[in-house]
Write a protein that holds these residues in place. Sequence first.
Motif, short mmCIF file in Angstrom:
data_model
loop_
_atom_site.label_atom_id
_atom_site.label_comp_id
_atom_site.label_asym_id
_atom_site.label_seq_id
_atom_site.Cartn_x
_atom_site.Cartn_y
_atom_site.Cartn_z
N LEU A 57 0.84 -1.19 0.00
CA LEU A 57 0.00 0.00 0.00
C LEU A 57 0.87 1.25 0.00
N GLY A 58 1.92 1.26 0.82
CA GLY A 58 2.83 2.39 0.85
C GLY A 58 3.61 2.55 -0.44
N VAL A 59 3.98 1.43 -1.05
CA VAL A 59 4.69 1.48 -2.34
C VAL A 59 3.81 2.14 -3.40
N ILE A 60 2.57 1.69 -3.48
CA ILE A 60 1.63 2.24 -4.46
C ILE A 60 1.42 3.73 -4.22
N GLU A 61 1.26 4.09 -2.97
CA GLU A 61 1.05 5.48 -2.60
C GLU A 61 2.21 6.35 -3.09
N ALA A 62 3.45 5.89 -2.88
CA ALA A 62 4.62 6.66 -3.30
C ALA A 62 4.73 6.76 -4.81
#
Length: 395
Positions: A57-62
């Motif tokens: 989720l954090g990867v996608i957000e970045a």
Amino acid sequence: MTPSRSSAINAPSRAARQPNQAAHAAAKAVAATTRPELPGQVVLVLQGGGALGAYQLGVIEALLESGIEPAWVIGTSIGAINAALLAGNKPEQRMQRLRQFWEQVESQPTIPAALDWLGLARMAANLSTVARGIPSFFEPNLAALRGSDAALGVESASYYNTTPLHETLSDLVDWDYLCECHMRLTVGAVNACSGAMHYFDTAKERLGVEHVMASGALPPAFPAIRINGEPYWDGGIYSNTPIEAVLDDKPRRDALIFAVNVWHQTGPEPGSINQVIGRQKDIQYASRADSHIARQKQIHRLRHVIRELYKQIPDAKQADAKVKELASWGCGTTMHVAHLHAPRLDGEDHMKDIDFTSSGVHTRRAAGRADTLRMIEHAPWRAAADPIEGVIEHY
């Protein structure tokens, strides 16, 4: 466990974690005008790993904050769920739907942090998950109480049922939009009878909720999902790192592949039974990612060698049909693989993949975002590379 770079992050309340809408809109506007130059199509590859998928989720957000929108997303298990939520929603809804899913599956601590002197809150939450399931995801299968030898059928032979997940994905994914293939989606599942891995791909067929659920149907916890009359289980029991799908794709294209790994292939020597169980799971679900890429590096190098040899052949010979056929095995594509590895968290154990606590989800999400932003800032794919190499790895 070894202290991680993200273990010191404190988990604020859910309300405090909501992004500032004005700041988010401003970031998107900046990203739209400063999209980095990239060496080919962007591919996002997501492993399975249950609660560890919060890192993704954090990867996608970045990526989205940085103006990098994948052309193709490939996932297994929780990776398939995150991938479907990303590819199956319009750009302005993607992060909203992803956040909504993770908020729905978060478990709240039963022991207040102020009273958790012995670190029992996570253990209590994990035991609650085992006993009661996760709302919006899975719930106990009462038929399993008949015993492990009861003939329940492959679609019911499991400790839990995933009816809640069917309802959640039906609500959060726009399946018609997904199948218009604005962003290509591939999910991996294994045939429960033949044992063969199958990649369901919106570039080749229409996908629905059953394909994503099949990719996450990890036995014996979850039941098989039937597709076209055949029962399928979680692709992670065969290959939990679906990077092979893009490396074997035809026609080959230049690509920047963000390979998101939530399991650790290497680790310290285990000294207890619980540590042995945890280490076994890490090794099993890291799933030969290194060997897949090593094989592909050899193959792509040979393709580049064939291309260079073809250039040395006189023009008259190049027109020969046999020479053309042999030369077709060569290519000039280059694939950059940017590895992102989820950190180990202080206090995590062999049940880390069911750690849906708010603190666990938030910490992993924050780590994924920070790691990806660092990778994008560093942009190692911009460095000069040996033209004979077809697959180039970055850490």
